[in-house]
Design an enzyme around this catalytic site. Structure first.
Site, PDB file in Angstrom:
ATOM      1  N   SER A 264     -16.002  -3.890 -10.276  1.00  0.00           N
ATOM      2  CA  SER A 264     -17.106  -3.151  -9.641  1.00  0.00           C
ATOM      3  C   SER A 264     -18.350  -3.297 -10.499  1.00  0.00           C
ATOM      4  O   SER A 264     -18.248  -3.348 -11.732  1.00  0.00           O
ATOM      5  CB  SER A 264     -16.746  -1.668  -9.522  1.00  0.00           C
TER       6      SER A 264
ATOM      7  N   TYR B  19     -13.343   5.510 -13.959  1.00  0.00           N
ATOM      8  CA  TYR B  19     -13.526   4.375 -13.037  1.00  0.00           C
ATOM      9  C   TYR B  19     -14.338   3.287 -13.736  1.00  0.00           C
ATOM     10  O   TYR B  19     -13.981   2.104 -13.708  1.00  0.00           O
ATOM     11  CB  TYR B  19     -14.242   4.858 -11.774  1.00  0.00           C
TER      12      TYR B  19
ATOM     13  N   LYS C 118     -12.812  -0.395 -14.667  1.00  0.00           N
ATOM     14  CA  LYS C 118     -13.338  -1.631 -14.087  1.00  0.00           C
ATOM     15  C   LYS C 118     -13.868  -2.556 -15.173  1.00  0.00           C
ATOM     16  O   LYS C 118     -13.708  -3.783 -15.090  1.00  0.00           O
ATOM     17  CB  LYS C 118     -14.426  -1.314 -13.055  1.00  0.00           C
TER      18      LYS C 118
ATOM     19  N   GLY D  77     -15.182   0.664   3.157  1.00  0.00           N
ATOM     20  CA  GLY D  77     -14.134   1.163   2.273  1.00  0.00           C
ATOM     21  C   GLY D  77     -14.451   2.548   1.748  1.00  0.00           C
ATOM     22  O   GLY D  77     -14.906   3.433   2.483  1.00  0.00           O
TER      23      GLY D  77
ATOM     24  N   ASP E 295       0.860  -1.192   0.000  1.00  0.00           N
ATOM     25  CA  ASP E 295       0.000   0.000   0.000  1.00  0.00           C
ATOM     26  C   ASP E 295       0.894   1.239   0.000  1.00  0.00           C
ATOM     27  O   ASP E 295       2.105   1.138   0.215  1.00  0.00           O
ATOM     28  CB  ASP E 295      -0.940  -0.005   1.224  1.00  0.00           C
TER      29      ASP E 295
ATOM     30  N   ASP F 199       3.515   1.356  -4.753  1.00  0.00           N
ATOM     31  CA  ASP F 199       2.481   2.003  -5.563  1.00  0.00           C
ATOM     32  C   ASP F 199       2.249   1.094  -6.773  1.00  0.00           C
ATOM     33  O   ASP F 199       3.209   0.765  -7.490  1.00  0.00           O
ATOM     34  CB  ASP F 199       3.017   3.392  -5.984  1.00  0.00           C
ATOM     35  N   VAL F 200       1.021   0.718  -7.010  1.00  0.00           N
ATOM     36  CA  VAL F 200       0.758  -0.221  -8.117  1.00  0.00           C
ATOM     37  C   VAL F 200       1.085   0.384  -9.482  1.00  0.00           C
ATOM     38  O   VAL F 200       1.208  -0.345 -10.466  1.00  0.00           O
ATOM     39  CB  VAL F 200      -0.704  -0.752  -8.108  1.00  0.00           C
TER      40      VAL F 200
ATOM     41  N   ASN G 240      -6.608  -5.296  -5.427  1.00  0.00           N
ATOM     42  CA  ASN G 240      -7.663  -4.595  -4.710  1.00  0.00           C
ATOM     43  C   ASN G 240      -7.468  -3.078  -4.722  1.00  0.00           C
ATOM     44  O   ASN G 240      -8.444  -2.340  -4.606  1.00  0.00           O
ATOM     45  CB  ASN G 240      -7.682  -5.139  -3.271  1.00  0.00           C
TER      46      ASN G 240
HETATM   47  N1  LIG Z   1     -16.295   0.088  -1.224  1.00  0.00           N
HETATM   48  C1  LIG Z   1     -17.073  -0.037  -2.275  1.00  0.00           C
HETATM   49  O1  LIG Z   1     -18.245   0.351  -2.238  1.00  0.00           O
HETATM   50  C2  LIG Z   1     -16.566  -0.680  -3.543  1.00  0.00           C
HETATM   51  C3  LIG Z   1     -17.516  -1.021  -4.516  1.00  0.00           C
HETATM   52  C4  LIG Z   1     -17.061  -1.579  -5.712  1.00  0.00           C
HETATM   53  C5  LIG Z   1     -15.713  -1.799  -5.906  1.00  0.00           C
HETATM   54  N2  LIG Z   1     -14.815  -1.436  -4.943  1.00  0.00           N
HETATM   55  C6  LIG Z   1     -13.399  -1.691  -5.215  1.00  0.00           C
HETATM   56  O2  LIG Z   1     -12.824  -2.372  -4.110  1.00  0.00           O
HETATM   57  C7  LIG Z   1     -11.432  -2.064  -4.024  1.00  0.00           C
HETATM   58  C8  LIG Z   1     -11.107  -1.653  -2.597  1.00  0.00           C
HETATM   59  O3  LIG Z   1     -11.857  -0.470  -2.330  1.00  0.00           O
HETATM   60  P1  LIG Z   1     -12.187   0.060  -0.867  1.00  0.00           P
HETATM   61  O4  LIG Z   1     -13.622   0.393  -0.871  1.00  0.00           O
HETATM   62  O5  LIG Z   1     -11.651  -0.850   0.176  1.00  0.00           O
HETATM   63  O6  LIG Z   1     -11.381   1.443  -0.938  1.00  0.00           O
HETATM   64  P2  LIG Z   1     -10.434   2.175   0.102  1.00  0.00           P
HETATM   65  O7  LIG Z   1     -10.294   3.563  -0.436  1.00  0.00           O
HETATM   66  O8  LIG Z   1     -10.953   1.989   1.484  1.00  0.00           O
HETATM   67  O9  LIG Z   1      -9.065   1.373  -0.054  1.00  0.00           O
HETATM   68  C9  LIG Z   1      -8.299   1.441  -1.227  1.00  0.00           C
HETATM   69  C10 LIG Z   1      -6.866   1.119  -0.879  1.00  0.00           C
HETATM   70  O10 LIG Z   1      -6.084   1.197  -2.091  1.00  0.00           O
HETATM   71  C11 LIG Z   1      -4.885   1.903  -1.782  1.00  0.00           C
HETATM   72  N3  LIG Z   1      -4.318   2.509  -3.002  1.00  0.00           N
HETATM   73  C12 LIG Z   1      -4.828   3.535  -3.717  1.00  0.00           C
HETATM   74  N4  LIG Z   1      -4.006   3.835  -4.719  1.00  0.00           N
HETATM   75  C13 LIG Z   1      -2.951   2.983  -4.632  1.00  0.00           C
HETATM   76  C14 LIG Z   1      -1.770   2.811  -5.387  1.00  0.00           C
HETATM   77  N5  LIG Z   1      -1.472   3.592  -6.448  1.00  0.00           N
HETATM   78  N6  LIG Z   1      -0.915   1.820  -5.038  1.00  0.00           N
HETATM   79  C15 LIG Z   1      -1.178   1.028  -3.961  1.00  0.00           C
HETATM   80  N7  LIG Z   1      -2.269   1.153  -3.203  1.00  0.00           N
HETATM   81  C16 LIG Z   1      -3.143   2.139  -3.541  1.00  0.00           C
HETATM   82  C17 LIG Z   1      -5.310   2.947  -0.746  1.00  0.00           C
HETATM   83  O11 LIG Z   1      -4.181   3.472  -0.051  1.00  0.00           O
HETATM   84  C18 LIG Z   1      -6.235   2.123   0.120  1.00  0.00           C
HETATM   85  O12 LIG Z   1      -5.524   1.419   1.105  1.00  0.00           O
HETATM   86  C19 LIG Z   1     -11.177  -0.971  -5.064  1.00  0.00           C
HETATM   87  O13 LIG Z   1     -10.606  -1.534  -6.215  1.00  0.00           O
HETATM   88  C20 LIG Z   1     -12.559  -0.440  -5.357  1.00  0.00           C
HETATM   89  O14 LIG Z   1     -12.661   0.141  -6.635  1.00  0.00           O
HETATM   90  C21 LIG Z   1     -15.216  -0.880  -3.765  1.00  0.00           C
END
Ligand SMILES: NC(=O)c1ccc[n+]([C@@H]2O[C@H](COP(=O)([O-])OP(=O)(O)OC[C@H]3O[C@@H](n4cnc5c(N)ncnc54)[C@H](O)[C@@H]3O)[C@@H](O)[C@H]2O)c1
Length: 242
Positions: free
Chosen positions: A127, A140, A144, A176, A32, A51-52, A75
């Site tokens: 998503s 986004y 996705k 999240g 992360d 960083d991804v 993720n």
């Molecule tokens: N929460 C929702 O409602 C939801 C719905 C559909 C899809 N998603 C997907 O689920 C996944 C997780 O989302 P979440 O809700 O836990 O979000 P979140 O914002 O709580 O967590 C995202 C994490 O990704 C990390 N991150 C961001 N950019 C990064 C980078 N360049 N390199 C490494 N790490 C990085 C952040 O630091 C954070 O720890 C995401 O891909 C999101 O698109 C979430």
């Protein structure tokens, strides 16, 4: 012990997936941007600052984790909202870089290591926003949907080499990045009413799906996007006025 590598795993869905992997006896490595928000109960996992979008940081993490991961969970993700007319090229590309290009490049770097062993599983977090696009979600939605396409392509190219690549598409999750939306109880209630299951999803719902896809119980599932949304994306006709 099997090793799970989770990007963006310090908070939200990724942290819950790390918890469930630990509970099932997996070793866990998390990459992360920082460990500032790593919860107390995950302090025992291997943490890599990275960083991804930066292959050097991902390679350094993969080289340092001591074993080839058995599971990669792509993720890490971000979402921003604005009308497309206001979305600059730079903003569009930033969202694509993290959600799509980043996930594909981490997958390739992990697959290069998994393929010589002849086994490994990748789960991409997509998503329902990529299945049913909505105004304001610009790159986004594209990222996705693109990641769902890449899930199929990876299964086609790497399946014969022993890998399984699947995706989980979360719907409306109270956790999240969406936590703020559902802090408003009226908004939460309006959305619950649109879900056939009549509830919002939880971080645990998503982590359970990821761990099932990673398990031997899903050994014949490859190239699949598992929608975990309480039925929302199959509910369109009930939204149409009679
Ligand atoms: N929460 C929702 O409602 C939801 C719905 C559909 C899809 N998603 C997907 O689920 C996944 C997780 O989302 P979440 O809700 O836990 O979000 P979140 O914002 O709580 O967590 C995202 C994490 O990704 C990390 N991150 C961001 N950019 C990064 C980078 N360049 N390199 C490494 N790490 C990085 C952040 O630091 C954070 O720890 C995401 O891909 C999101 O698109 C979430």
């Amino acid at each position: 012990m099997a090793l799970a590598f989770i990007t963006g795993g310090t908070v939200g869905l990724g942290a819950e997936t790390a918890r469930q992997a630990l509970a099932r006896g997996w070793e866990v490595a998390v990459l992360d941007l920082s460990d500032d928000r790593l919860p107390e109960d995950l302090k025992g996992v291997q943490f890599f600052k990275g960083d991804v979008t930066r292959e050097d940081t991902v390679t350094a993490a993969l080289d340092a984790m001591g074993a080839v991961p058995d599971l990669l969970v792509n993720n890490a993700g971000i979402v921003t909202f604005m009308p497309l007319l206001e979305c600059s090229k730079a903003e569009f590309e930033r969202v694509i870089a993290i959600n799509l290009t980043g996930a594909v490049s981490v997958s390739r770097l992990a697959a290069e290591r998994m393929i010589p062993r002849g086994s490994g599983s990748i789960v991409n977090i997509t998503s329902t926003g990529g299945i049913c696009t909505s105004p304001g979600t610009h790159a986004y939605a594209a990222a996705k949907r693109g990641l769902a396409a890449m899930t199929e392509l990876m299964a086609q190219e790497w399946g014969p080499l022993g890998l399984r690549i699947n995706a989980v598409a979360p719907g409306m999750i109270d956790g999240g990045m969406s936590t703020g939306i559902y802090a408003n109880e009226e908004a939460a209630e309006r959305r619950r009413a649109a879900v056939p299951s009549r509830r919002l999803g939880t971080e645990s719902d998503i982590a359970e799906a990821v761990m099932w896809l990673a398990s031997d119980a899903a050994s014949y599932v490859n190239g699949h996007e598992l929608v975990v949304d309480g039925g929302v994306t199959k509910n369109m006709m009930s939204m149409i006025p009679r």
